[in-house]
Each structure stands twice: as C-alpha cells, then as structure tokens.
Design a protein around this motif. Structure first.
Motif, PDB file in Angstrom:
ATOM      1  N   SER A 252      -6.475  -1.429   0.153  1.00 61.51           N
ATOM      2  CA  SER A 252      -7.213  -0.818  -0.947  1.00 61.51           C
ATOM      3  C   SER A 252      -6.398  -0.789  -2.236  1.00 61.51           C
ATOM      4  O   SER A 252      -5.325  -0.194  -2.310  1.00 61.51           O
ATOM      5  CB  SER A 252      -7.627   0.611  -0.577  1.00 61.51           C
ATOM      6  OG  SER A 252      -8.297   1.188  -1.687  1.00 61.51           O
TER       7      SER A 252
ATOM      8  N   VAL B 132     -10.346   6.486   0.898  1.00 58.22           N
ATOM      9  CA  VAL B 132      -8.959   6.298   1.337  1.00 58.22           C
ATOM     10  C   VAL B 132      -8.450   7.588   1.987  1.00 58.22           C
ATOM     11  O   VAL B 132      -7.782   7.557   3.032  1.00 58.22           O
ATOM     12  CB  VAL B 132      -8.076   5.863   0.136  1.00 58.22           C
ATOM     13  CG1 VAL B 132      -6.587   6.020   0.454  1.00 58.22           C
ATOM     14  CG2 VAL B 132      -8.382   4.418  -0.249  1.00 58.22           C
TER      15      VAL B 132
ATOM     16  N   SER C 156      -1.197   4.860   7.736  1.00 60.27           N
ATOM     17  CA  SER C 156      -1.397   4.220   6.436  1.00 60.27           C
ATOM     18  C   SER C 156      -0.063   4.104   5.697  1.00 60.27           C
ATOM     19  O   SER C 156       0.858   4.902   5.903  1.00 60.27           O
ATOM     20  CB  SER C 156      -2.389   5.029   5.607  1.00 60.27           C
ATOM     21  OG  SER C 156      -1.911   6.337   5.430  1.00 60.27           O
TER      22      SER C 156
ATOM     23  N   ARG D  26       1.512   3.578   1.802  1.00 58.27           N
ATOM     24  CA  ARG D  26       1.203   3.587   0.383  1.00 58.27           C
ATOM     25  C   ARG D  26       2.194   2.703  -0.367  1.00 58.27           C
ATOM     26  O   ARG D  26       3.402   2.923  -0.308  1.00 58.27           O
ATOM     27  CB  ARG D  26       1.289   5.020  -0.128  1.00 58.27           C
ATOM     28  CG  ARG D  26       1.209   5.069  -1.599  1.00 58.27           C
ATOM     29  CD  ARG D  26       0.588   6.341  -2.108  1.00 58.27           C
ATOM     30  NE  ARG D  26       0.357   6.143  -3.517  1.00 58.27           N
ATOM     31  CZ  ARG D  26       0.716   6.988  -4.446  1.00 58.27           C
ATOM     32  NH1 ARG D  26       1.264   8.145  -4.121  1.00 58.27           N
ATOM     33  NH2 ARG D  26       0.495   6.718  -5.710  1.00 58.27           N
TER      34      ARG D  26
ATOM     35  N   TYR E 101      -2.379   0.652   1.009  1.00 60.46           N
ATOM     36  CA  TYR E 101      -3.129   0.939  -0.222  1.00 60.46           C
ATOM     37  C   TYR E 101      -2.196   1.243  -1.384  1.00 60.46           C
ATOM     38  O   TYR E 101      -1.056   1.689  -1.197  1.00 60.46           O
ATOM     39  CB  TYR E 101      -4.096   2.107   0.004  1.00 60.46           C
ATOM     40  CG  TYR E 101      -3.405   3.439   0.209  1.00 60.46           C
ATOM     41  CD1 TYR E 101      -2.795   3.759   1.421  1.00 60.46           C
ATOM     42  CD2 TYR E 101      -3.353   4.379  -0.816  1.00 60.46           C
ATOM     43  CE1 TYR E 101      -2.166   4.971   1.598  1.00 60.46           C
ATOM     44  CE2 TYR E 101      -2.717   5.605  -0.638  1.00 60.46           C
ATOM     45  CZ  TYR E 101      -2.127   5.895   0.569  1.00 60.46           C
ATOM     46  OH  TYR E 101      -1.482   7.088   0.738  1.00 60.46           O
TER      47      TYR E 101
ATOM     48  N   SER F 236      -4.095   2.541  -4.207  1.00 55.57           N
ATOM     49  CA  SER F 236      -5.075   3.358  -4.943  1.00 55.57           C
ATOM     50  C   SER F 236      -4.445   4.673  -5.400  1.00 55.57           C
ATOM     51  O   SER F 236      -3.785   5.345  -4.594  1.00 55.57           O
ATOM     52  CB  SER F 236      -6.268   3.671  -4.035  1.00 55.57           C
ATOM     53  OG  SER F 236      -6.734   2.494  -3.421  1.00 55.57           O
TER      54      SER F 236
END
Ligand code: ATP
Ligand SMILES: O=C(O)[C@@H](O)C(=O)CO
Length: 433
Positions: free
Chosen positions: A275, A286, A295, A297, A329, A331
């Motif tokens: 993402s 998210v 996840s 980052r 991600y 985001s």
C-alpha cells in the motif's frame, strides 16, 4: 512461469476502446464495462500484436499518465489511441479519476486535446460522476459525497491536490479551448435534449461540455445523448452507461466472461498487500489489515535512502515468507508526509521501493498481490512485467480481481485509493490464503 500471448488479434467488433490514465482506474473502468456485459480485456500499455482475443468487445489500455510530464502523457495517449484504432475500436473513452485528479498543467485537458485533434472531433463530454462512489456533478461542481471536492480529503492528495471544485474552471486552466456547462436541467429533459444541447455547444465553438450528473439515471441519459460522439470522457460511471448501450445494440449481447469461471482460474498461493495510497479510505483499510496480519512500514523518517528502504523491506519479507498473508506499506497521514526527508521526490521513490518489495515477494512465492494506489500499482506492475490481465469478479465495487495473462502468473487486485470497504484488504488476502 510466464504464459505466451493469448490468441489472435481483435477483428473489428470492438465496441469501445478505453484509455485510462492510471492502473487502478483502468481496473475500475474494466469492471464497469464487464458489468455492462462486454467481454473486456485490460492491457497495461498498448496491446502487443496477438494479445487481444478476437472475441473481445471492449479493450482498456492502462497508462501511467495522470502525473507524468504533459508532453509524455499526451504522446503515450496518442500512441494508445492509434493502437486501439488499428484494433477496430468503434468509439473511444478517455477515463480519468472520479475526483478529476489533475493539476493546472494537465493532464486531463492536454490529453483530451491531443486525442480530439487526432480524431478530428470538435466536441466531447466531460463527466467524472460516479454516483455509486458518492461522486456527483451539479452546476459543474464536483462533490465527494456531501462535500465539495475542495473540502474532501482530495485537497491533501500527495500528487494532485484538488482545491477547486468548479470543473469548468479547472479544465479551462488546462486547455486553450472553450469549456461550458451542460446543466442538470438539460440532462433531466432526456437524451434528445442532451444531444441538441451538445450540437448547440459545438456550433458555438465549445470543445468541452462539462455535464452534470447526480445519479445513475443521469449517466444513462448522458451516454445515450452523447452516443454519436466518437470520443467521450469521464470516470467509470459514464463508461459503464456507454458500455450498456454498446452491449445492448444487438451485436454485443453474448458476453461469456462469467465471474465464477474467471475466479476459479485465479492462481492460488500466498498473498501480500502493498500500500502506497495515502487516502483516508486506504489509511483506514491499512489500520484494519495491520490488526490481523504481520506488517512492515517503509518509513522514510527512519531510513531516508531508497536502497536502505528496499533492503529493510526485503529482509522483513525473507523473515516472514511462508507464514501467511503480510503487508508492506508506506501509507501515511498528510502531516507526516509534509515532513518527509525525501522532499518532493518522496512519491516516486516510495513507489519504486514498494515495486521492488513486490518483485522480491513474487520471488519468494507470493502469487496473490493486492496493491493500494494507482501510481503505486503502476510502479508494481511495470516492475513485475505484467502487461495484460483478464478482469474477473469484484471484491468491492470498482475493485475487480485480475488474472495476469503475460508475465508471472498472478492474481492481482489493484485498489483505487478511495475505493473499498474498511475490511477490503483483510478480505482480499484473508479470503484467499
Ligand atoms: N509516506 C509517504 N510520504 C510521501 N509520499 C508517499 C508516502 N507513501 C506513499 N506516498 C506516495 O503517495 C502517492 C500515492 O499515490 P497513489 O496513486 O499510489 O495512491 P492514490 O492516489 O490514493 O490512489 P488512486 O490514484 O488509485 O486514487 C504515491 O506516489 C506514493 O508513493
Ligand atoms: O475513478 C476513480 O475514482 C478511480 O477509478 C481512479 O481513477 C483511482 O485512481
């Protein structure tokens, strides 16, 4: 692992050729055309010879032109138009975002100017309304649900902040040609009234008729009233209405791309979410995904260099391979992006980092790839070498699964920043472990 080109060239029965200015937008419009009953092929970049099946009724060409330099965006769109003409596309649809994502330099106006010049079309319709996603146009003003575009989260978009809701004004800054309003009062009077109004505007020298539409019925009227125009522009809403007309004209009524068959054909395998979208919708999705899957980052504040970020993501993926769905991600909220140590290049750098993470993930065996964000999707698919897909069933409205037909065999879900319910990422990956 890669499959060769599929079947022969299309044979002149293509009702609609569509050029989309980003990759998620292309899956959105391909889903709408498929829903309308047209056998639809989606190609990333102009289709190569031999890749479009003869049975195809609509071809969507996805480009990455929304934020490209203007000259490049126009040239790529004109190339795609020429290719669609070779493939026998009877009419052309230019697909841009339902939030009219663009800047004062373009690219919606310059792209449309280039295409209209090439086709010799004096006038076209401009209507980004997508009522099913809460995008409506009234008095030429674009609304996102009950807010003007300029009061929606689009005002903080990292690449195309939208601060003016008046589409006549917005487009007038992007083209030297006259832009005028086709008001709701005319649309309400029906297709014949729309057609008459378009003829009048054309005689007055207007090139772009920004059309009001507040519901699906308005889009049907607009599609019928503009069916004589060789080029029409808008988001997936008007495209779907134009597709329904094409599908209903007797020549194109036998579509067979049924969702179950397509879905059955989707490759199985581990799933990953990537993402790069920073929309409010994606940020919530998210968060929901973070709660249920490991996840990672990508954080420029911690690692402000491209290779370092790639190395970090790869190492994390190596450590988590084989353990179920994962997410990588970048985001982030607007306030955080504003302080990015990467400066204005942040967008392009992070797209590249996520694309290289995706490539590594495919190398590790991931086969179901969910990408949030149009620019991000473009970078990922280009990096993976995916050139064309067959569009399958929708996970949420406007977010269809796709099966790659060239390059690695993958199930792909490209999610537009603003689309999907809050649990979309979880459902998309969780449901297909
Ligand atoms: N932490 C971040 N800081 C700065 N820019 C970021 C960050 N994370 C992502 N970006 C950039 O923001 C941009 C998001 O654009 P993208 O088109 O991928 O999403 P979107 O606009 O929400 O999606 P869509 O076009 O489908 O509506 C990308 O260029 C991405 O690299
Ligand atoms: O029209 C939309 O909102 C989407 O298809 C899109 O273009 C997102 O990039």
């Amino acid at each position: 692992m890669s499959r060769g080109p599929e079947r022969a060239e299309a044979s002149g029965r293509v009702a609609l050729g569509c050029i989309a200015d980003d990759y998620t937008g292309s899956t959105d419009v391909a889903a709408a055309l498929r829903r309308a009953g047209l056998r639809t092929v989606l190609s990333f970049g102009p289709p190569e010879p031999g890749t479009v099946p003869p049975s195809c009724e609509a071809i969507v060409v996805a480009l990455k032109t929304r934020t490209a330099p203007v000259v490049e965006a126009v040239a790529r769109t004109r190339d795609a138009r020429r290719r669609l003409a070779e493939l026998g596309a009877a009419r052309l649809y230019l697909k841009y975002c339902s939030t009219f994502d663009s800047t004062d330099d373009g690219n919606i106006g310059p792209i449309a100017d280039g295409v209209l010049d090439d086709v010799g079309a004096p006038l076209t319709v401009v209507c980004p309304a997508a009522p099913e996603h809460g995008r409506t146009v009234y008095q030429g003003h674009l609304f996102v649900r009950d807010r003007l575009l300029s009061e929606s989260s689009m005002k903080d978009h990292p690449l195309t902040p939208m601060t003016d809701p008046d589409l006549v004004r917005v487009l007038s800054r992007q083209t030297p040609h006259p832009v005028a309003l086709l008001p709701h009062a005319t649309v309400r009077d029906g297709a014949a009234a729309v057609r008459d109004a378009l003829d009048t505007l054309r005689r007055q020298g207007v090139r772009y008729a920004v059309a009001d539409a507040v519901c699906g019925g308005d889009l049907e009227v607009l599609a019928a009233g503009s069916a004589h125009l060789p080029v029409v522009t808008g988001a997936a809403g008007l495209a779907g209405a134009a597709g329904t007309i094409a599908a209903g004209d007797g020549r194109y009524g036998t579509s067979t791309l049924t969702a179950p068959a397509d879905e059955a054909a989707l490759p199985a395998g581990p799933g990953i979410v990537l993402s790069g979208s920073c929309s409010q919708t994606t940020l919530a999705q998210v968060e929901a995904a973070r709660a249920v899957m490991p996840s990672y980052r990508v954080d420029p504040a911690k690692t402000p260099d491209r290779d370092g970020m790639v190395a970090g993501a790869r190492a994390w993926l190596d450590a988590h391979a084989g353990g179920g769905p994962v997410m990588v991600y970048s985001s982030a909220e607007a306030a955080e992006r504003a302080n990015s140590p990467l400066g204005p290049a942040a967008g392009a750098i992070l797209e590249d980092v996520l694309a290289r993470a995706a490539e590594h993930a495919v190398g590790l065996g991931y086969r179901r790839i969910v990408v949030a964000g149009g620019e991000t999707s473009g970078a990922v698919l280009d990096r993976l070498g995916v050139r064309s897909v067959v569009v399958a069933g929708e996970e949420d409205r406007g977010v269809p699964w796709c099966r790659s037909t060239g390059g690695p065999e993958l199930a792909l879900l490209l999610k537009s920043g603003n689309f999907g319910r809050e649990d979309l990422l979880v459902r998309a990956i969780g449901g297909h472990r």
